[in-house]
Design a protein around this motif. Structure first.
Motif, mmCIF file in Angstrom:
data_model
loop_
_atom_site.group_PDB
_atom_site.id
_atom_site.type_symbol
_atom_site.label_atom_id
_atom_site.label_comp_id
_atom_site.label_asym_id
_atom_site.label_seq_id
_atom_site.Cartn_x
_atom_site.Cartn_y
_atom_site.Cartn_z
ATOM 1 N N THR A 1 -16.153 -18.116 -15.469
ATOM 2 C CA THR A 1 -14.964 -17.322 -15.194
ATOM 3 C C THR A 1 -15.431 -16.015 -14.557
ATOM 4 N N ILE A 2 -14.853 -15.694 -13.417
ATOM 5 C CA ILE A 2 -15.275 -14.526 -12.653
ATOM 6 C C ILE A 2 -14.130 -13.523 -12.600
ATOM 7 N N TYR A 3 -14.388 -12.314 -13.054
ATOM 8 C CA TYR A 3 -13.380 -11.260 -13.108
ATOM 9 C C TYR A 3 -13.674 -10.237 -12.006
ATOM 10 N N VAL A 4 -12.729 -10.042 -11.121
ATOM 11 C CA VAL A 4 -12.892 -9.101 -10.015
ATOM 12 C C VAL A 4 -11.826 -8.013 -10.147
ATOM 13 N N LYS A 5 -12.268 -6.764 -10.192
ATOM 14 C CA LYS A 5 -11.344 -5.640 -10.343
ATOM 15 C C LYS A 5 -11.482 -4.692 -9.153
ATOM 16 N N PHE A 6 -10.370 -4.466 -8.461
ATOM 17 C CA PHE A 6 -10.319 -3.538 -7.335
ATOM 18 C C PHE A 6 -9.728 -2.209 -7.812
ATOM 19 N N GLU A 7 -10.354 -1.117 -7.437
ATOM 20 C CA GLU A 7 -9.856 0.206 -7.812
ATOM 21 C C GLU A 7 -9.709 1.077 -6.560
ATOM 22 N N GLY A 8 -8.475 1.582 -6.344
ATOM 23 C CA GLY A 8 -8.203 2.444 -5.204
ATOM 24 C C GLY A 8 -7.653 3.776 -5.642
ATOM 25 N N VAL A 9 -6.661 4.268 -4.887
ATOM 26 C CA VAL A 9 -6.016 5.542 -5.196
ATOM 27 C C VAL A 9 -4.509 5.327 -5.121
ATOM 28 N N GLY B 1 4.844 4.801 -2.054
ATOM 29 C CA GLY B 1 4.951 3.669 -1.146
ATOM 30 C C GLY B 1 5.360 4.037 0.267
ATOM 31 N N SER B 2 5.943 5.236 0.451
ATOM 32 C CA SER B 2 6.387 5.650 1.788
ATOM 33 C C SER B 2 5.254 6.191 2.652
ATOM 34 N N VAL B 3 4.132 6.549 1.986
ATOM 35 C CA VAL B 3 2.991 7.108 2.734
ATOM 36 C C VAL B 3 1.687 6.415 2.296
ATOM 37 N N PRO B 4 1.566 5.122 2.527
ATOM 38 C CA PRO B 4 0.384 4.389 2.051
ATOM 39 C C PRO B 4 -0.922 4.898 2.641
ATOM 40 N N HIS B 5 -0.866 5.587 3.802
ATOM 41 C CA HIS B 5 -2.095 6.090 4.409
ATOM 42 C C HIS B 5 -2.719 7.232 3.611
ATOM 43 N N LYS C 1 -4.956 4.593 -1.388
ATOM 44 C CA LYS C 1 -5.871 3.476 -1.126
ATOM 45 C C LYS C 1 -5.356 2.262 -1.897
ATOM 46 N N ASP C 2 -4.609 1.424 -1.210
ATOM 47 C CA ASP C 2 -3.992 0.249 -1.836
ATOM 48 C C ASP C 2 -5.053 -0.777 -2.237
ATOM 49 N N THR C 3 -4.785 -1.522 -3.325
ATOM 50 C CA THR C 3 -5.709 -2.589 -3.748
ATOM 51 C C THR C 3 -5.085 -3.979 -3.624
ATOM 52 N N ILE C 4 -3.767 -4.082 -3.566
ATOM 53 C CA ILE C 4 -3.139 -5.400 -3.509
ATOM 54 C C ILE C 4 -3.466 -6.107 -2.185
ATOM 55 N N HIS C 5 -3.329 -5.400 -1.077
ATOM 56 C CA HIS C 5 -3.598 -6.017 0.222
ATOM 57 C C HIS C 5 -5.052 -6.495 0.325
ATOM 58 N N PRO C 6 -6.065 -5.689 0.003
ATOM 59 C CA PRO C 6 -7.449 -6.171 0.046
ATOM 60 C C PRO C 6 -7.700 -7.332 -0.914
ATOM 61 N N ALA C 7 -7.052 -7.274 -2.089
ATOM 62 C CA ALA C 7 -7.228 -8.356 -3.057
ATOM 63 C C ALA C 7 -6.669 -9.671 -2.520
ATOM 64 N N LYS D 1 4.919 -0.783 -9.853
ATOM 65 C CA LYS D 1 6.288 -0.592 -9.377
ATOM 66 C C LYS D 1 6.294 -0.721 -7.850
ATOM 67 N N ALA D 2 7.444 -1.137 -7.314
ATOM 68 C CA ALA D 2 7.532 -1.434 -5.884
ATOM 69 C C ALA D 2 7.160 -0.257 -4.997
ATOM 70 N N ASN D 3 7.518 0.954 -5.387
ATOM 71 C CA ASN D 3 7.271 2.100 -4.494
ATOM 72 C C ASN D 3 6.046 2.927 -4.886
ATOM 73 N N ILE D 4 5.139 2.304 -5.666
ATOM 74 C CA ILE D 4 3.884 2.966 -6.026
ATOM 75 C C ILE D 4 2.724 2.146 -5.465
ATOM 76 N N VAL D 5 1.898 2.774 -4.660
ATOM 77 C CA VAL D 5 0.715 2.086 -4.140
ATOM 78 C C VAL D 5 -0.201 1.740 -5.320
#
Length: 388
Positions: free
Chosen positions: A184-192, A196-200, A203-209, A242-246
């Motif tokens: 079993t392999i556990y991978v954890k991504f950590e961003g910032v 949601g209105s200013v993703p730049h 540092k989103d983690t869902i898209h890279p994951a 939540k939908a509007n939180i990166v």
């Protein structure tokens, strides 16, 4: 045909009765305390000494009348968290717990073998150890028996499992890989996190994951020899709040099945490499943790040949049927790290009795006629190995 099967037939009712009692009173992995007590009572009657191991395991030792080698026979004793839906009169009395993998039969067959061998004690050249093992379903029991010294001085070991693909009276024993290893392999991504209105600005983690999930199948097709089976399944993906939180965190759990240790290492290295590359590309942190669940099971060629000859004495000619390798896993291979070993699949299928379901099914049922064959195979293999 061997007279061993005839000996087993004389105690067949004993084996069936013990199995039905276990089936009626199943216990989950590493909590098989009453099961352990029942086995100890029977071993006491047989005059076979034993010691406890782990939480609920037993290592019983039968010394023959002459000195010689040592062979170990293993039977697992744990049940599963499944609500039984069979129509047997001895169905589980414990709601939500069921012997849906046939370990009640495995235990009873091993106990039957101990009974037969104890009656032949003076003829045995060497020592037979019986492992009544807890926690096979959690891949923890074999390690506990090994830690308790169960494999010290053992020259060979045998394990077996009832199998729905084979009709009662048939067996499968083959050299080489027979069951897959499992990690079993556990991978954890950590961003910032951020809005949601200013993703730049975050540092989103869902898209890279998501990219990583699709990317790892490329490891299977591009890094691994297509002749070497491997399965990578992402069974869990959790990210965000939540939908509007990166999403600051996204976690992925991967189940990986393999046969070759070399393939396993290639896959582990590639997963770490790909995760790091994607993390670097999106300027986020990635942590990869690998948890070993079970090793791949590989039958020793010499022992498989011997076990096949033993099986002919019990089942008859032409009853050893070929089966494909299984991607399912077992903890028996941990014993094989300490002595050469062999693992047999024994048929319990009987359509008239509705004994047709693969293990872990709520309607799982065995043809109890199969247990005499498994019991006899334990005995015959032990005698054949010790006398060769």
């Amino acid at each position: 045909m061997s007279n061993i099967l005839d000996k087993v037939k004389l105690i067949e009712e004993y084996i069936i009765d013990f199995r039905r009692d276990l089936h009626e009173n199943p216990e989950l992995s590493c909590n098989e305390f009453k099961t352990q007590e029942k086995i100890m009572r029977e071993l006491d009657k047989l005059g076979i000494p034993y010691k406890k191991a782990g939480n609920t395991s037993l290592i019983a030792t039968l010394k023959g009348g002459k000195s010689g080698k040592t062979v170990a026979l293993r039977g697992d004793i744990d049940a599963l968290p499944i609500k039984e839906e069979t129509d047997v009169e001895f169905k589980s009395k414990t709601t939500g717990v069921m012997h849906a993998c046939g370990h009640d039969a495995h235990t009873s067959m091993l106990l039957g073998a101990a009974k037969i061998l104890s009656e032949m004690k003076d003829e045995i050249p060497g020592e037979v150890r019986f492992f009544f093992q807890e926690g096979e379903e959690t891949f923890s029991g074999a390690k506990k028996i090994i830690e308790a010294g169960g494999m010290d001085g053992v020259d060979a070991c045998l394990g077996m499992h009832g199998m729905a693909e084979l009709e009662t009276g048939y067996v499968n024993i083959e050299p080489g890989y027979r069951m897959a290893g499992c990690d079993t392999i556990y991978v954890k991504f950590e961003g910032v996190s951020g809005h949601g209105s200013v993703p730049h600005l975050a540092k989103d983690t869902i898209h890279p994951a998501c990219i990583f999930v699709t990317d790892i199948q490329g490891i299977v097709t591009k890094n691994i020899n297509s002749q070497d089976p491997i399965v990578m399944s992402v069974g869990k993906f959790i990210g965000g709040t939540k939908a509007n939180i990166v999403a600051k965190y996204t976690e992925i759990d991967i189940s990986m099945r393999y046969f070759s240790p070399q393939v396993r290492k290639i896959a582990h290295d590639a997963i770490k490499r790909h995760a790091k590359a994607i993390g670097d590309a999106y300027e986020i942190k990635v942590d990869v943790r690998i948890e070993e669940s079970a090793l791949s099971l590989c039958n020793d060629a010499e022992l498989a040949e011997l076990a096949d000859k033993s099986a002919i004495k019990i089942f008859g000619e032409g009853k050893n049927k070929n089966l494909p390798k299984y991607m399912g896993s077992e903890d028996m291979p941990y014993y094989f790290e300490h002595a050469k070993g062999v693992y047999a699949f024994v048929g319990y299928r009987n359509e008239e009795k509705k004994a047709i379901y693969f293990p872990h099914h709520e309607k799982f049922k065995i043809d109890e006629d199969y247990m005499k064959y498994g019991t006899a195979l334990h005995v015959q293999f032990a005698l054949d190995f010790l006398s060769k």
